[in-house]
Design a protein around this motif. Sequence first.
Motif, PDB file in Angstrom:
ATOM      1  N   LYS A 144      50.805  -6.266  15.719  1.00  0.00           N
ATOM      2  CA  LYS A 144      51.593  -6.852  14.346  1.00  0.00           C
ATOM      3  C   LYS A 144      52.357  -5.747  13.637  1.00  0.00           C
ATOM      4  CE  LYS A 144      49.357  -8.722   9.996  1.00  0.00           C
ATOM      5  NZ  LYS A 144      47.951  -9.051   9.547  1.00  0.00           N
ATOM      6  N   GLY A 145      53.387  -5.598  13.240  1.00  0.00           N
ATOM      7  CA  GLY A 145      54.263  -4.602  12.726  1.00  0.00           C
ATOM      8  C   GLY A 145      55.285  -4.011  13.737  1.00  0.00           C
ATOM      9  N   SER A 146      54.943  -4.270  15.089  1.00  0.00           N
ATOM     10  CA  SER A 146      55.983  -3.604  16.196  1.00  0.00           C
ATOM     11  C   SER A 146      57.008  -4.217  16.371  1.00  0.00           C
ATOM     12  CB  SER A 146      55.083  -3.317  17.441  1.00  0.00           C
ATOM     13  OG  SER A 146      54.683  -4.804  18.019  1.00  0.00           O
ATOM     14  N   SER A 147      58.016  -3.907  16.601  1.00  0.00           N
ATOM     15  CA  SER A 147      59.507  -4.553  17.299  1.00  0.00           C
ATOM     16  C   SER A 147      59.933  -4.020  18.566  1.00  0.00           C
ATOM     17  CB  SER A 147      60.306  -4.458  16.018  1.00  0.00           C
ATOM     18  OG  SER A 147      60.727  -2.849  15.786  1.00  0.00           O
ATOM     19  N   ILE A 148      60.846  -4.808  19.067  1.00  0.00           N
ATOM     20  CA  ILE A 148      61.708  -4.446  20.155  1.00  0.00           C
ATOM     21  C   ILE A 148      63.050  -5.059  19.974  1.00  0.00           C
ATOM     22  CG2 ILE A 148      59.857  -4.631  21.748  1.00  0.00           C
ATOM     23  CD1 ILE A 148      61.250  -7.398  22.742  1.00  0.00           C
ATOM     24  N   SER A 149      64.023  -4.391  20.837  1.00  0.00           N
ATOM     25  CA  SER A 149      65.401  -4.653  20.832  1.00  0.00           C
ATOM     26  C   SER A 149      65.339  -5.716  21.934  1.00  0.00           C
ATOM     27  CB  SER A 149      66.218  -3.516  21.258  1.00  0.00           C
ATOM     28  OG  SER A 149      67.611  -3.913  21.661  1.00  0.00           O
ATOM     29  N   LEU A 150      66.062  -6.892  21.633  1.00  0.00           N
ATOM     30  CA  LEU A 150      66.145  -7.940  22.673  1.00  0.00           C
ATOM     31  C   LEU A 150      67.235  -7.703  23.608  1.00  0.00           C
ATOM     32  CD1 LEU A 150      65.355 -11.170  20.662  1.00  0.00           C
ATOM     33  CD2 LEU A 150      63.852  -9.823  22.200  1.00  0.00           C
ATOM     34  N   ALA A 151      68.172  -7.025  23.391  1.00  0.00           N
ATOM     35  CA  ALA A 151      69.198  -6.533  23.966  1.00  0.00           C
ATOM     36  C   ALA A 151      68.818  -5.496  25.288  1.00  0.00           C
ATOM     37  CB  ALA A 151      70.328  -6.047  23.297  1.00  0.00           C
ATOM     38  N   LYS A 152      67.923  -4.707  24.654  1.00  0.00           N
ATOM     39  CA  LYS A 152      67.457  -3.918  25.891  1.00  0.00           C
ATOM     40  C   LYS A 152      66.587  -4.325  27.019  1.00  0.00           C
ATOM     41  CE  LYS A 152      67.594   0.320  22.879  1.00  0.00           C
ATOM     42  NZ  LYS A 152      66.799   1.526  22.390  1.00  0.00           N
ATOM     43  N   GLN A 153      65.843  -5.667  26.385  1.00  0.00           N
ATOM     44  CA  GLN A 153      65.209  -6.163  27.546  1.00  0.00           C
ATOM     45  C   GLN A 153      66.061  -7.098  28.184  1.00  0.00           C
ATOM     46  OE1 GLN A 153      61.882  -5.951  27.502  1.00  0.00           O
ATOM     47  NE2 GLN A 153      62.187  -4.338  26.421  1.00  0.00           N
ATOM     48  N   SER A 154      67.204  -7.711  27.972  1.00  0.00           N
ATOM     49  CA  SER A 154      67.986  -8.622  28.562  1.00  0.00           C
ATOM     50  C   SER A 154      69.466  -8.311  28.002  1.00  0.00           C
ATOM     51  CB  SER A 154      67.449  -9.996  28.266  1.00  0.00           C
ATOM     52  OG  SER A 154      68.425 -10.849  28.994  1.00  0.00           O
ATOM     53  N   PRO A 155      70.137  -7.550  28.575  1.00  0.00           N
ATOM     54  CA  PRO A 155      71.446  -7.190  28.320  1.00  0.00           C
ATOM     55  C   PRO A 155      72.540  -8.447  28.118  1.00  0.00           C
ATOM     56  CG  PRO A 155      70.950  -5.562  29.655  1.00  0.00           C
ATOM     57  CD  PRO A 155      69.848  -6.489  29.591  1.00  0.00           C
ATOM     58  N   GLY A 156      73.016  -8.934  26.984  1.00  0.00           N
ATOM     59  CA  GLY A 156      74.013  -9.728  27.158  1.00  0.00           C
ATOM     60  C   GLY A 156      73.198 -11.051  26.692  1.00  0.00           C
ATOM     61  N   LEU A 157      72.111 -11.025  26.211  1.00  0.00           N
ATOM     62  CA  LEU A 157      71.227 -12.091  25.842  1.00  0.00           C
ATOM     63  C   LEU A 157      72.023 -12.855  24.825  1.00  0.00           C
ATOM     64  CD1 LEU A 157      68.304 -13.680  26.007  1.00  0.00           C
ATOM     65  CD2 LEU A 157      67.824 -12.079  24.213  1.00  0.00           C
ATOM     66  N   SER A 158      71.988 -14.227  24.756  1.00  0.00           N
ATOM     67  CA  SER A 158      72.461 -14.912  23.628  1.00  0.00           C
ATOM     68  C   SER A 158      71.952 -16.214  23.394  1.00  0.00           C
ATOM     69  CB  SER A 158      73.931 -15.184  23.827  1.00  0.00           C
ATOM     70  OG  SER A 158      74.226 -16.140  24.902  1.00  0.00           O
ATOM     71  N   ARG A 159      71.186 -16.814  24.420  1.00  0.00           N
ATOM     72  CA  ARG A 159      70.398 -18.062  24.485  1.00  0.00           C
ATOM     73  C   ARG A 159      69.098 -17.737  24.516  1.00  0.00           C
ATOM     74  NH1 ARG A 159      71.697 -22.742  27.397  1.00  0.00           N
ATOM     75  NH2 ARG A 159      71.206 -21.363  28.924  1.00  0.00           N
ATOM     76  N   ILE A 160      68.297 -17.881  23.469  1.00  0.00           N
ATOM     77  CA  ILE A 160      66.922 -17.919  23.541  1.00  0.00           C
ATOM     78  C   ILE A 160      66.019 -18.825  23.005  1.00  0.00           C
ATOM     79  CG2 ILE A 160      67.146 -15.269  23.261  1.00  0.00           C
ATOM     80  CD1 ILE A 160      66.375 -15.633  20.206  1.00  0.00           C
ATOM     81  N   SER A 161      64.685 -19.032  23.532  1.00  0.00           N
ATOM     82  CA  SER A 161      63.839 -19.797  23.082  1.00  0.00           C
ATOM     83  C   SER A 161      62.756 -19.183  22.555  1.00  0.00           C
ATOM     84  CB  SER A 161      63.100 -20.641  24.244  1.00  0.00           C
ATOM     85  OG  SER A 161      64.148 -21.510  24.536  1.00  0.00           O
TER      86      SER A 161
END
Length: 195
Positions: free
Chosen positions: A7-24
């Motif tokens: 709870k309250g934490s966050s992450i960069s989705l780009a760092k997890q998957s560079p070029g990410l554009s389609r997510i579920s």
Amino acid sequence: MAVSLTKGSSISLAKQSPGLSRISMGLGWDPAKKGGGFFGKLFGSSSSDSIDLDASCLAFAGGRHVDTAYFGRLDILGGAIHHNGDNLTGDGDGDDEVIDIDTRRLPAEVDALVLTVNSFRGQTFDEVDNAFCRVVDRSNDRELARFTLAEKGRHTGVVMAILRRAGTSWDMQAIGKVAHGRTAADLVGPARDCL
């Protein structure tokens, strides 16, 4: 490997998957097991009632609510956000409801997407176990992040997580704020308060 958020934490989705554009965004839950006395424990008795939670994705632009994808409005923002339909029971493993997002197709002014869950029938989160939300890279079906909700209570809604635009990429923050409401519209105010 997926990041487990608290709870309250966050992450960069780009760092997890560079070029990410389609997510579920997947949401899952189970009906809470009920005691049932000696024989219930012996034979694994569980709740006979199904739990009908509804996942929604609320789009915001500069703090202003723009649109909502939910079971009654599956496609919003020109199809950039698509809700895959309603699950009335919560039975089974994995995601119970899924919302697909193509970030490239989102209007430039949309800077936050808030994932909420509410109980349309008014069932409370005392009746729910194992509630979670997760983000999956749709290009390879790899789970990037997961947030498991630990709180029980008499509330009927939860602001689960926020996706925030961060330049050309997106960040995910686990929220877990309890709310009261039986529809996605009831959760617009609590969602806005979390931005």
